[in-house]
Structures are given as C-alpha cells and as structure tokens.
Design an enzyme around this catalytic site. Sequence first.
Site, PDB file in Angstrom:
ATOM      1  N   TYR A 213     123.829 -46.581 -66.903  1.00 34.83           N
ATOM      2  CA  TYR A 213     122.607 -46.701 -67.711  1.00 34.83           C
ATOM      3  C   TYR A 213     121.648 -45.580 -67.353  1.00 34.83           C
ATOM      4  CZ  TYR A 213     124.716 -51.253 -68.276  1.00 34.83           C
ATOM      5  OH  TYR A 213     125.600 -52.258 -68.529  1.00 34.83           O
TER       6      TYR A 213
ATOM      7  N   CYS B 239     139.214 -69.493 -53.560  1.00 36.19           N
ATOM      8  CA  CYS B 239     138.204 -69.417 -54.600  1.00 36.19           C
ATOM      9  C   CYS B 239     138.301 -70.657 -55.488  1.00 36.19           C
ATOM     10  CB  CYS B 239     138.403 -68.151 -55.426  1.00 36.19           C
ATOM     11  SG  CYS B 239     137.175 -67.967 -56.701  1.00 36.19           S
TER      12      CYS B 239
END
Lengths: 801, 479
Positions: free
Chosen positions: B374, B124
């Site tokens: 949500y 990475c």
Amino acid sequence: MVKLLLAQDHQKMEKMARVTTALGSNTISGCTMFCHLDAPANAISVCRDAAQVVVAGRNIFKIYALEEEQFVEKLNLRVGRKPSLNFSCADVMWHQMDENLLATAATNGAVVTWNLGKPSRNKQDQLFTEHKRTVNKVCFHPTEVHMLLSGSQDGYMKCFDLRRKESVSTFSGQSESVRDVQFSIRDYFTFAASFENGNVQLWDIRRPDRYERMFTAHNGPVFCCDWHPEDRGWLATGGRDKMVKVWDITTNRAKEIHCVQTIASVARVKWRPERKYHLATCSMMVDHNIYVWDMRRPFIPFATFEEHKDVTTGIVWRHLHDPGFLLSGSKDSTLYQHKFKDASRPVDKANPEGLCFGLFGDLAFAAKESLISGGGDSNRKPYGSGGDRRYPIFFFKKPDLTEQFAHESSALSVFETDLESSRMDWFVKTARRYLLSGKPFGELCDHNAKVAKELNRPQVSTTWTMLRIMYSDPGNLATATSISKGGSVPLMNSFNMKEIAAGGLGSESRLDRGKGEIRQDTIHLDPGNSLINNNDENEETEGSEGPADYLFGDVELEDDDLYPMEHENPTAEEAEYSLPQEAFPLRHEIVDNPSVPEHLQDKVDSPHVSGNEAEAVCLTPIKSFSLISISQPLYESHLPASFFSPVVREMLQHYAEAGDVQMAVSVLIVLGDRIRKEVDELTQEHWYTSYIDLLQRFELWNVSNEVIKLSTSSAINCLNQTSTTLHINCSNCKRPMSNKGWICDRCHQCASICAVCHHVVKGLFVWCQGCSHGGHLEHIMNWLKSSSHCPAGCGHLCEYT
Amino acid sequence: MNVNPESIGSSNSYQICNNCQKVLRKKEKGMRIPRPLTSGPSAFIPEKEILEATPVDMHTNLLLLVGDYSSSGQLNHLTQVMGLHPQYLESFLRCQFYLLRIDGPLPQHYRHYIAIMAAARHQCSFLVNMHVHEFLQIGMCLEWLNGLDFAPQRLRNLNEINKILAHRPWLITKEHIQKLVKTGENSWSLAELVHAVVLLAHFHALASFVFGSGINPEVDADASNRFQDVAVNNFCVCDLANDNNLEDFLLPGMVDSVSELEALMERMKRLQEEEEEASQEEMATRFEKEKEESLLVTSGAFEDEIVPVSNVSRFVSDPTFGYQDFARREDNLPTFRAQDFSWDDHGFSLVNRLYSDIGHMLDEKFRTVSNLTYYNMATHEDIDTTMLRRALFNYVHCMFGIKYDDYDYGEVNQLLERSLKVYIKTVTCYPERTTRRMYDSYWRQFRHSEKVHVNLLLMEARMQAELLYALRAITHYMT
C-alpha cells in the site's frame, strides 16, 4: 533462386564474421559420445570453430576439446582456494568472433568475462556487479567484439562495452524478471528479451528508454527465445506453458506462425542450422529428452535424443552450418555429443491410426493405406490425406532419407450406422417405467417383467419373472400368481421356447448360462416339459454344483429354522439405518430404502400363512402329474433364497458385461438385501456409477436420483449430498441471505413471498426470470391461466411454460 | 460405524490445556495477568479495528467472495482478519476452494482429514474444528474422527511426511516418497501424493497464520450439530488468547517506538542508496551468520517440553517430534540453493503436471502476496516496502535453510529487529507458542493490518519452503 540467396547470405555471414572456417573444406566428423562431468551443468557453449565446448554450472566451469571419439578436458577455469559465488554460473557464452573470450552469468548477480589468452592461471578478465539479482542470461553481439548483453531477475538488461568498467546502457523491463536475451543475428541493433510474465520485448540497442515492441507470447514465464539463423523475421520462444511458438515479427503485430505443444515446460530452444523448419528443445523439469521438431509437423517430434538421465540444461548445435551434431549438458553430470543420424525417430514407432465416433453413431477409421487394401465395400469412402507435405525442405541438396519426415498417407473409412438399430429408446423407456421400490417385491418384479415384455425384450422379462419366483416366499408367490395369473401364462410360454432352443443346441456353454432358467423350470413344474427331461437337467446341475447337494440336505432338515433366521436380518438392518439419521442434520431422507419396510412386512405375515398356501400353490399344477415328480418340487419351492444367489450373481454379471448395466442395477435394487452381500462392493459401486452416468447422459435426472437414493452403497449414496447448497439473495435488498429462517437479516423483511397470496413460500418457489416475481407453484399457475400480467402488478408480461 | 458423541466428550471435566494451567497457577500466586481480548475475530486485534478497516460496501464484497468460495457462505474469523487484505483474500480463497472442493485426485473426505492431520500437528484447534465440521457434513467414514488410529493405513502412512513437513521439512528425502508410493495396496499415486502435500503445506502454513494473528475460535451459537458443540466446548478456548510465556519479557532497550520507526526507515533508505560492495566472502558468511543467529533467537523459556493434552492430539502420532533448528551444527545439513530448485521454474512445472491447475492457483497466491503493498509504513506514506517484504520472506527461507545467491543477508540484520525475529521464528516454526506479547512487542507504531500483512508473508514463505522441499524430494524420486 533460393539456393542463390542462401549462398549470398552465407557469404555475407562469413565475411562479417571474419571466419575462415568453410564447411565445404573441412567437414566436422565425430560420433555420439559422452563424458562425465564432476557436477551438474547449467549451460554449455561452443567455440566458433566447433572444436571446443565450455560447460558451466554451480560447481563446474571447464573447457573440453571435441575429438573424433571422445571429449578431452582442456582447462579448468575454477581456480583459487575458495571459489566465490562468481563461479556459480547460470549461463555461459563463448564469443563467436573472438575465440579467447567467454562470458558467464553468476547466480549472485555478477557478470564475468574471461580471457583465455591470459598467461596466468586465473583467466578472469572483467567483473560487473551491477545487477541486484541472479543474472539469467548473457549474450555477445554476433558481430561486434566488445558488446555484451545481460538479463537479470531484477528486471533489468544491461549492455556492456568490454573496454569500459561499467555498463553503457540499462534497459528496464518494468520490474519483471528477464529470462532470456538474444541479439538478432541479422539486424545489427535489435535484441529480443523474454520475461517471467509471458511477454517478449524487442529493443533497439541505441534506445534504452523504451522498447520498440512488446507482445504476450506465453501464459506464464517465457524461458527462452532464439532468432532464426536465416529468416530475419522469425523468433522462436519457449515457455512454462509447454509450448514452443514461432513468431513472425515483420508484420505490424507479431504473428504466431507455428506452435508446438510439448509435454513439459520448455527450457531451451535452438534453431537447427541449415534446416529452415527444424528446431531443438529441451525441458526444465520431468522430461529428460531432447527433441528436434519440424515446425510443420507439430504433433510428433522429428527426432529425439534420449541419452540423459536427468533434465537437460543446455543444448547447442556444434557448428553454425552443420545440422549433424548437437551438444548437450545435463543435471546428471554428463556432456553429450549427439550425432543426428543416431537419433531415434518417434514417427517410426507411432501408429498412424485413428478411430472416432460421430454424433449419431457413425464410426470413422483412418489407417495406413497399405493396411487397408481396396476392399471395395459399398459403405467405405476412402479419403486421401497428407499429400501436401510431400516435398523436402531444401532444393539444393539431394533429399537425404534421414532428413525427411516419414510420409504417411492414410485411408479414411467412415462406417455409417443404421440409426434405428442403435437407438437407445428402450433404455430410456425402461428407465422411466421400471418400478424399483414402493411396492411389494413380487409386484415390482411383475411390473418390470411386463415393462420389459412390452418393450420387446423377452429375455429380460423372463428374468424378472424368475426372480420373483426365486425370491418370493411361498405365501407371496401364491398371492402374486393369483393376482396376475393372466399375465404369467403367456410369459411361461415364451420361456419354454427359449428353454427348448437351448436344449436343442446342446452346447455346454449354453447350458451353463441357462442354468438359472432351467432350475427355475423344475420348480415351477411347467406342463410343457416332460418329466424325464426335467430329471435329466436336475441331475446335471446337481452333479456339477457341489453346494446344491449340500443345500438340498439342509433344507430337508431345517425347514422350520429358516424363518426365524430371516427374521434376524430385517432387525439388524433397521438398527443400521437408524444410526445415520442421528448423525446427519435431517435435510431430507438420506438413507431410505423403501424395500426394507415392505420386505419386513412380507416376512411378518408369511410364516403363519405359508404352510397352507404353499401347499395350495404346489398342488394346483401337480394334478396332471405323477407323484414322483411332486416330492422334488415341493422341497424346492421351500428353498432358501440364498440357494439362488450364486446363479443370480452370475446372471447379473452376465447382464452387466453384455452392456445392460440397467438390468444389473435394477435387479440389485429390487432384490435389495437378498443379493447385496453376494456381489462385492466395488463391483456394485461400479455398476451404479455407470448406470447413473448413463441416466444423466439421457437427462433422466429423476430416475438417476432415485437410483442414488435407493442404492445401498455409501459411496453412491453420498453423491446426492454433494453440492446441495443453494445460495439465495434477498429479493428486497439483493444481498445474500444467511441460511437462517425466512427473514433477511439486513432489511428485516420476509424474503420469497408469494405474489398471489402474500405468504412466505416454503417449498417449491417458481419465479419469472423477467421480473423476478413469483410464488407458490400452484398459485402462479392458476393466476397465469386467467391473466398474462405479473401478479405483483409490475406490469411485466410473465410467461409460464 | 458411527461416532458416539459421548466417547469424545468422555469426561465431563472441561479439559484445560497446559498453558492455561500455568496461567492459573500464576494467578494463584497473585501475579498480574494481562487480560486477553477475547471478543471479536482476533485475540490480538481489537474488533473495532477490523470493522473500521472494512467499510460496508467492502464488507458486502467480502461476503460475495466468501459466498463463492466457501461452503457455509458465512464470514468466519479467519476470513474476517484476512479480509483486511481483500486482494490477497480472493486468491487465497480461490486456491483453498480449489484444493478442497474442485475435482482432484483425492476424495473430499480425504482432503478434510488431511487438513485435520496437518492442523493438529500444530495443535490448531481452530482449523481442526472447522474441518471436523466439514468432515461431518460429508458424512462418510465418521469413525476416523475418533483419531488417527481409526483412519485407514493409507492415511496413517502420510503421518510421517506430515510431521517432517510441519517441523523439519529439510529432512524429507526421496526415500520418504518412495515409502508412500511403493507400498503395495496402501500406496499413493503421485497425483494423490502431490495433492496431499499441497494440502499439508497449506494447512501448516495456515496454522501459522491463525496463531500469528490470534484468531479466536468460532462460537457458533445456533450450531445444530451436537457433535460440534461437544467438540468445541471440549477444547480449551483460551488456547489463543492466553499468554503462555509469562516470564517477564524484556524488550531490547525498550526504545521509544516512534524513533524505532524512524530508525527503520532510515536504515531502509541507507540500504537503498548504499553502493558499497561487500566482498564475496563477506556475502557468503552473512547467510551463515544469519542462519546461526536464528538459533539463538528463541522466545525464551520453554524448557518444559509441552506435550499437548488437548483433544486435537488424537490426530497426532509421535507428538514429541517438534521443531529443531536447521542450523544445528552437529548434523551439518546441506543448504538448499534456491537457484537450483525454484518455485517458478521447477516447483510450478512439477505440481502442475501432477495436479493440473493448482500451479496457477499457488502461483497467483505467491505473486499476490509478494506484490501486495500500500506504499505506506505506519503513518508514513509513499514508501517502497519491497526491501522489507523481501527481507521477511527470505528470512523465513533462511531459517528453513534455503539460500538465495543473489540476496545480501546483511539486509535482514539491518531491517529486522530482534523482537520481530523472535516473532517470525515462533510463528513459522512453532506457531502454537505465539503469544499476544510477542505480537505486540514488535513494530509498535504499525497498524494491525500491516502486522496481518506480515503474517501473510510469513505464511506464504513457509508454505513455499515446505513445498520446495517436498517437491524436490518428489523430483528426486522421479528421476
């Protein structure tokens, strides 16, 4: 009175439970014993007559009979070819009314009851699979045969009637996982539930819609709770925050009445029968012991059982009315019966002594009374303590020694210190006035010597003088002495006295320590010393120190080689220091050792002058002496600096060990590379950190920063590079400024403008904390001399202090 | 010793990673190559979407938050993407700040170096660059940046558990811990080790997030630092945006995406209502089935074992050690029972004991991510997504061999479609192979922020799995 009440209660209990066992008639006996299980246990529970124990775990579900000296396996309840997850128990409970009835909580969310009276091999009775997640706890009603309560990870508690196929009522804990549920022993309808979020709820079994009360008991999950067997208002809880708390819930708000801090998260808590203030705990992780605490003495366990090798997962007192036996199961696959008399008593091993420094250097010391015999010193004031806990817990029993907490009465002595003697004034003054860099080496030494002398520290002062003499090149020595002649003469005098004193004592150690000083003396040809004395000293040092001899020879031969050799050092250093500047963004000078350039300068002009001046120096004092003595000093004044290094190193160590780390560090810095390689890195670092720590305690930030800057050790140097970021908000739009330039990205205005000259301030910016206007330090100072109002015209009355 | 910048950028030739070379070859053959979205913080998510999702006032809140917890005080791409879920971002940043900056058992430069080591395991470069930069700012022991061989033995010893934790955490045993703790002069104290383990797990998991969300490398225009410039330019920037799996990826069925969503919701509803009881044996086999199926879920062809050529590899030793399926039948590893060693009961206590307060930080982070919702799915609102979130979390743990007795693994099969499973497996097990196509191929009706939410879940699930294995080994060592 108390006895009477208890007896009544006792009777009531017996009656309600329809139990025939009375402790008086057949007392439980046994010893500390254990047996191996095949697998780790998760929970244990005991039959009401205290004759059998059930052990449950992921891979075990067995009943053992408790005999006089051993456990005997009675029954294995894990039957069937392929045991299902219903056997993987998180909790187990034996009914206290019906000795054939058991309930288990399974990790897959099932609640299972078992009937030992069944004739078949499989004793499984009922299976409730109403919970969605792991069931953490099951609990039978203490007096009602058919009532079972369960608490699960899914946040629900369910009450089952064993005569029916499904639950009678469901209690919602508002989506928080339930860790423990316990029926109150005294109140028929009440039960307590503890939760993963730290709350404890009290419910009425008849009202499933809403809890009666709720309070936050712990920070983090509450793993367990237990009702006091006698006092109906008391509930003990244990949590992941390593606390055991006892709550009084009879009042309007649950009140914490006792608190014990343990060393690991508390997995189980169980009140000890017949002992009002005792309870047993075991932990979830790391700690494998079982502790019995006396609530009133929360700092040390009353008793400890240390047999288990892995975490204890289940504890239970063997009989409802017998405080003498505790059973425990553990992840180490053993089942133990602990006899209370065999428990270890941590208090026996504890040292009931305490020592503490006061703010002004007073010292308080508390110790066993027996240790401190009445000395009768004038400044010792004994205080009594611990007198209030002298009485045993129960009146109706004859106090048993093993049931009592050891009582200590301590004597407390306070030693007051004379404020003057421990003043650290000298430290602060020295730190402020010492010069560590910025001048030639000789001057630094002289300055510091003078400072030390003025502060009445002759030894330190002398050390500085000697250092100057040892490490200065002959050339510099001459200039130094000629400049500060006046100062050096009295110094020599004080030194003499010391030397004589040392000689007078004549002890070996004293001589050793004074070696540096003595050596110094011979070099300087002090008029106060007789020649013979000098020679004696020399012989002694030469005899004892091998390297000294060697160096003498060296010096005679390589007198000239000395200088070129020293020239190599500075250049090497230069290379070393220039490198980091490439790698770092140059925010400020990071590795700047001012002693380097000076050092270099000294060296540069020394070689060509040295010849003449050295002679000049040596000749002046020599006049009054015979020639024999000249030759030796002459060589010595050319000794390489490295010759003194071992001595100086010892000297530094001596100072540091004597507590004067200030001296050690100051010398280290002033000498720089002359000594740096002699002392090992770690020690240096250690000195630096202690000195910096001291300086910061005295709030001498500037000095401490200077020391950090001047230090040559990289670990220290980087200290002032940490947390150097300063976040600023734009003064116009109040948003954070990105670190580029002087113009705010958002409102495109110059931030930090001087209110007086209206230019951007690049450097010291001073602002009023009242109106947040400000500007150049100078400008503001001048402005506020003439006006008391803010220069920005905001009308604020600014103050400059 | 200082690092000579030239030695790192030794050759002028701009290094091109394997994958890009593949792309280039394909290009020559005249194949159509999907253009990567390279501008903005993420290669997968249009920049517009991120900006729209964070209105101005929230943006300033973010900035303040970041200002509190990061050194530069600037929003990098990672925080921008994570900022789609500000509630989570806060606990994430607080935890990371605590790990990297607040007083702890390990010195600062060790922490960043461990971060570099961890991120390098997954190649990475985004995280490696970030921490190389931080490391330079500390300015100590710069020679370590030349590679793992230049670091002290003590850090090199850590490499063993770094690679195990990154790729096959179930293999970690108390012997590994013993080797680190009892080795004479280069030994680690338990507190230091726990700090290191948390750092490793944190950055392995973060690498998953970076690849899973296609975070673009930072292009710092006015970077004053020469070293960094060299470093950045030398890594193949296309790492993330490229499509390293170019074989045409046929989606199962290519169903209409709208009906796909409807079907998923239908299944969720059915599962919620359904009361039929699966038999015990059935339940037991479902986990095994799921575990074994995860074997077959692979993202297709990479028989060509990629050995990384990027510059990150200097922080990696034994680069061939990679992911292997937990469920491989031949070595028959024991299943990790979540009930016997759980984060809440055991992991927390241990980690908090050895490295105080980190337990609370991690606890809060795990709690935030598992409770984050949500109440909507794509265009539908007021939906309880608990079931879906739990399925995602448990599926990750299932691939790592962690079993929950009280979970019906049949749900995973019902709720997670194959393309999503492919994505999950790639992101958690070998994130460096994640492609935009994988990201796009599942849940096409869903918003990007919801997919980032998925990534957060995957990241935390992975971190927890690693931590559980490591902490269990430490517990075994201690008892």
